[in-house]
Write a protein that holds these residues in place. Sequence first.
Motif, mmCIF file in Angstrom:
data_model
loop_
_atom_site.group_PDB
_atom_site.id
_atom_site.type_symbol
_atom_site.label_atom_id
_atom_site.label_comp_id
_atom_site.label_asym_id
_atom_site.label_seq_id
_atom_site.Cartn_x
_atom_site.Cartn_y
_atom_site.Cartn_z
ATOM 1 N N GLU A 345 0.825 -1.203 0.000
ATOM 2 C CA GLU A 345 0.000 0.000 0.000
ATOM 3 C C GLU A 345 0.870 1.269 0.000
ATOM 4 O OE1 GLU A 345 -3.179 -0.269 2.881
ATOM 5 O OE2 GLU A 345 -3.402 1.923 2.726
ATOM 6 N N ARG A 346 1.883 1.262 0.848
ATOM 7 C CA ARG A 346 2.752 2.449 0.934
ATOM 8 C C ARG A 346 3.534 2.628 -0.375
ATOM 9 N NH1 ARG A 346 7.657 3.820 4.692
ATOM 10 N NH2 ARG A 346 7.548 6.093 4.587
ATOM 11 N N LEU A 347 3.990 1.506 -0.921
ATOM 12 C CA LEU A 347 4.725 1.574 -2.196
ATOM 13 C C LEU A 347 3.850 2.175 -3.279
ATOM 14 C CD1 LEU A 347 6.754 -1.695 -2.940
ATOM 15 C CD2 LEU A 347 7.626 0.637 -2.725
ATOM 16 N N ALA A 348 2.583 1.747 -3.317
ATOM 17 C CA ALA A 348 1.666 2.219 -4.359
ATOM 18 C C ALA A 348 1.365 3.707 -4.155
ATOM 19 C CB ALA A 348 0.382 1.400 -4.336
ATOM 20 N N THR A 349 1.148 4.122 -2.895
ATOM 21 C CA THR A 349 0.834 5.540 -2.633
ATOM 22 C C THR A 349 2.022 6.422 -3.015
ATOM 23 O OG1 THR A 349 -0.467 4.780 -0.768
ATOM 24 C CG2 THR A 349 0.019 7.126 -0.843
ATOM 25 N N MET A 350 3.207 6.009 -2.585
ATOM 26 C CA MET A 350 4.388 6.825 -2.882
ATOM 27 C C MET A 350 4.707 6.786 -4.380
ATOM 28 S SD MET A 350 6.761 5.970 0.407
ATOM 29 C CE MET A 350 8.109 7.021 0.079
ATOM 30 N N GLY A 351 4.485 5.644 -4.996
ATOM 31 C CA GLY A 351 4.742 5.525 -6.450
ATOM 32 C C GLY A 351 3.826 6.455 -7.233
ATOM 33 N N ALA A 352 2.562 6.534 -6.810
ATOM 34 C CA ALA A 352 1.609 7.421 -7.494
ATOM 35 C C ALA A 352 2.006 8.878 -7.271
ATOM 36 C CB ALA A 352 0.197 7.172 -6.981
ATOM 37 N N ALA A 353 2.466 9.195 -6.038
ATOM 38 C CA ALA A 353 2.903 10.572 -5.750
ATOM 39 C C ALA A 353 4.154 10.912 -6.566
ATOM 40 C CB ALA A 353 3.188 10.725 -4.259
ATOM 41 N N ALA A 354 5.010 9.916 -6.761
ATOM 42 C CA ALA A 354 6.240 10.145 -7.542
ATOM 43 C C ALA A 354 5.879 10.465 -8.998
ATOM 44 C CB ALA A 354 7.134 8.905 -7.472
ATOM 45 N N ARG A 355 4.954 9.696 -9.540
ATOM 46 C CA ARG A 355 4.525 9.947 -10.923
ATOM 47 C C ARG A 355 3.901 11.344 -11.037
ATOM 48 N NH1 ARG A 355 4.729 9.312 -16.414
ATOM 49 N NH2 ARG A 355 2.774 9.975 -17.259
ATOM 50 N N GLU A 356 3.077 11.687 -10.056
ATOM 51 C CA GLU A 356 2.409 12.995 -10.087
ATOM 52 C C GLU A 356 3.439 14.124 -9.995
ATOM 53 O OE1 GLU A 356 -1.095 12.998 -7.551
ATOM 54 O OE2 GLU A 356 -0.753 15.149 -7.290
ATOM 55 N N ALA A 357 4.440 13.951 -9.141
ATOM 56 C CA ALA A 357 5.481 14.983 -9.003
ATOM 57 C C ALA A 357 6.232 15.144 -10.324
ATOM 58 C CB ALA A 357 6.457 14.594 -7.897
ATOM 59 N N ALA A 358 6.551 14.006 -10.961
ATOM 60 C CA ALA A 358 7.284 14.074 -12.233
ATOM 61 C C ALA A 358 6.464 14.838 -13.267
ATOM 62 C CB ALA A 358 7.596 12.657 -12.720
ATOM 63 N N THR A 359 5.177 14.582 -13.296
ATOM 64 C CA THR A 359 4.317 15.226 -14.294
ATOM 65 C C THR A 359 4.096 16.699 -13.965
ATOM 66 O OG1 THR A 359 3.146 13.154 -14.165
ATOM 67 C CG2 THR A 359 2.185 14.774 -15.597
ATOM 68 N N ASP A 360 3.775 16.978 -12.684
ATOM 69 C CA ASP A 360 3.377 18.346 -12.323
ATOM 70 C C ASP A 360 4.564 19.281 -12.086
ATOM 71 O OD1 ASP A 360 0.949 17.224 -12.432
ATOM 72 O OD2 ASP A 360 0.473 17.400 -10.295
ATOM 73 N N ARG A 361 5.609 18.756 -11.438
ATOM 74 C CA ARG A 361 6.716 19.657 -11.066
ATOM 75 C C ARG A 361 7.850 19.624 -12.073
ATOM 76 N NH1 ARG A 361 8.718 17.321 -6.002
ATOM 77 N NH2 ARG A 361 10.044 19.144 -5.867
ATOM 78 N N PHE A 362 7.987 18.518 -12.821
ATOM 79 C CA PHE A 362 9.141 18.391 -13.710
ATOM 80 C C PHE A 362 8.735 17.991 -15.138
ATOM 81 C CE2 PHE A 362 10.577 17.345 -9.375
ATOM 82 C CZ PHE A 362 11.536 18.337 -9.208
ATOM 83 N N GLY A 363 7.560 18.434 -15.551
ATOM 84 C CA GLY A 363 7.104 18.132 -16.916
ATOM 85 C C GLY A 363 7.907 18.939 -17.935
ATOM 86 N N ARG A 364 7.989 18.419 -19.146
ATOM 87 C CA ARG A 364 8.861 19.036 -20.149
ATOM 88 C C ARG A 364 8.417 20.434 -20.585
ATOM 89 N NH1 ARG A 364 11.026 16.106 -25.567
ATOM 90 N NH2 ARG A 364 8.988 16.412 -26.474
ATOM 91 N N GLU A 365 7.122 20.600 -20.808
ATOM 92 C CA GLU A 365 6.637 21.829 -21.440
ATOM 93 C C GLU A 365 7.030 23.082 -20.649
ATOM 94 O OE1 GLU A 365 5.443 23.687 -24.603
ATOM 95 O OE2 GLU A 365 5.841 21.549 -24.462
ATOM 96 N N GLY A 366 6.780 23.060 -19.339
ATOM 97 C CA GLY A 366 7.080 24.229 -18.506
ATOM 98 C C GLY A 366 8.560 24.582 -18.545
ATOM 99 N N VAL A 367 9.400 23.556 -18.501
ATOM 100 C CA VAL A 367 10.847 23.798 -18.477
ATOM 101 C C VAL A 367 11.320 24.352 -19.824
ATOM 102 C CG1 VAL A 367 13.100 22.679 -18.234
ATOM 103 C CG2 VAL A 367 11.235 22.068 -16.694
ATOM 104 N N VAL A 368 10.794 23.796 -20.910
ATOM 105 C CA VAL A 368 11.189 24.273 -22.249
ATOM 106 C C VAL A 368 10.815 25.756 -22.390
ATOM 107 C CG1 VAL A 368 10.807 23.983 -24.734
ATOM 108 C CG2 VAL A 368 11.083 21.976 -23.280
ATOM 109 N N GLU A 369 9.638 26.103 -21.877
ATOM 110 C CA GLU A 369 9.218 27.518 -21.941
ATOM 111 C C GLU A 369 10.171 28.420 -21.159
ATOM 112 O OE1 GLU A 369 5.194 27.962 -20.569
ATOM 113 O OE2 GLU A 369 4.451 26.697 -22.193
#
Length: 380
Positions: A345-369
Amino acid sequence: MSDVAQRPLKIGVVCYPTFGGSGVVATELGKGMAQRGHEIHLFSYAPPARLDVFDERVHLHEVEVSSYPLFKYPPYDLALASRLAEVAEDAELDLVHAHYAIPHTIAALLVKDIIAPRPFPVVTTLHGTDITVVGQDPSYARVTRHALRNSDAVTSVSAYLQAQTEKVFGLERPMHVIPNFVDTQRFRPGRDRNIRSCFSRGVERVVMHVSNFRPVKRAHLVIEAFADIAAALPATLVMIGDGPDRATCEARAATLGLKSRVRFLGAQTDVEHLLPNADLFLLPSEYESFGLAALEAMACGVVPVVTRAGGLPEVVRDGVDGLLIDDDQMESMGSVAAALLPDEERLATMGAAAREAATDRFGREGVVERYEAVYRSVLP
Ligand code: GMT
């Protein structure tokens, strides 16, 4: 809006072609810029590992270095400057983005002189070892300082690296902190049943490490941590990459009786297909200015367990989307990982948060801009 604020740009990009992070960031950024309509001219001594698209807006210029008996050390920087100057004039480049101050910024500054009075702004991105190792080496310190002072803009991949650079080189001008990014379409969750069962043999947890096996990565600590994990539960360790410390790691795994449970895959071009098959990602580096490998794992929904060092705490939030281990507690990495691995359960929760962080905080579009804004700010 002025013409400079809108028109597509012709951008030179100079990078190392290796599997290391800076070459990946330079290439992915170039691809992102091309998608926004800019023309990209990439300069390197070999095709960069991630340059896999045949976009008509992306041009590769391989730099050849002639060798003569007199040249004990063939001058790559001069060959690079010469090629860059030719293309800057022929293709009418608006600016050049150098990833790594040495020798790339120095070569770019030389081109600025060669083609003057034609303007040729130079943007330098610091990736880490160019400051923390190379830049502080007495043989390179003065040229590194010169490169930083004379660039039209300097960017750094983490606030930590910015602070280090200011401390070491005392730059008067502000630096832009622009974090690295990940292509979240390429790196995404989704196990491949064949790969997963080949690693896990049906029942085992899968732990992964990806690096260039340089001493700073302390890959041997992954083997030590895995010994504790393997003592606690059925698990396989997959080591991806190649470099100077690989042989020591292989020998240590054999000594610990773990040969059959540790797989060394060497350098792989399609890490994005392998990473999602892991349960945990270990990165015990002594230092990382950013830690792109951890971010790629996060984008695949894999929980990173990393050192609290350098820029890593800016990427991984302890207990939220990964775990940070203090440098003087590294011997606990194995027990920390062994405690987390059975907790689905903890692995799944943290894994989902990791994916969300990658998308929201480190997504390509914002950085390219953000890089595009820096480019436009240095144009005449
Ligand atoms: O990590 C490496 O050994 C390669 C090196 C490079 O220059 O390509 O990586 C550095 O730049 C990456 C991209 O910005 C960062 O994600 C890495 O943290 C950084 N490596 C170190 O600081 C050791």
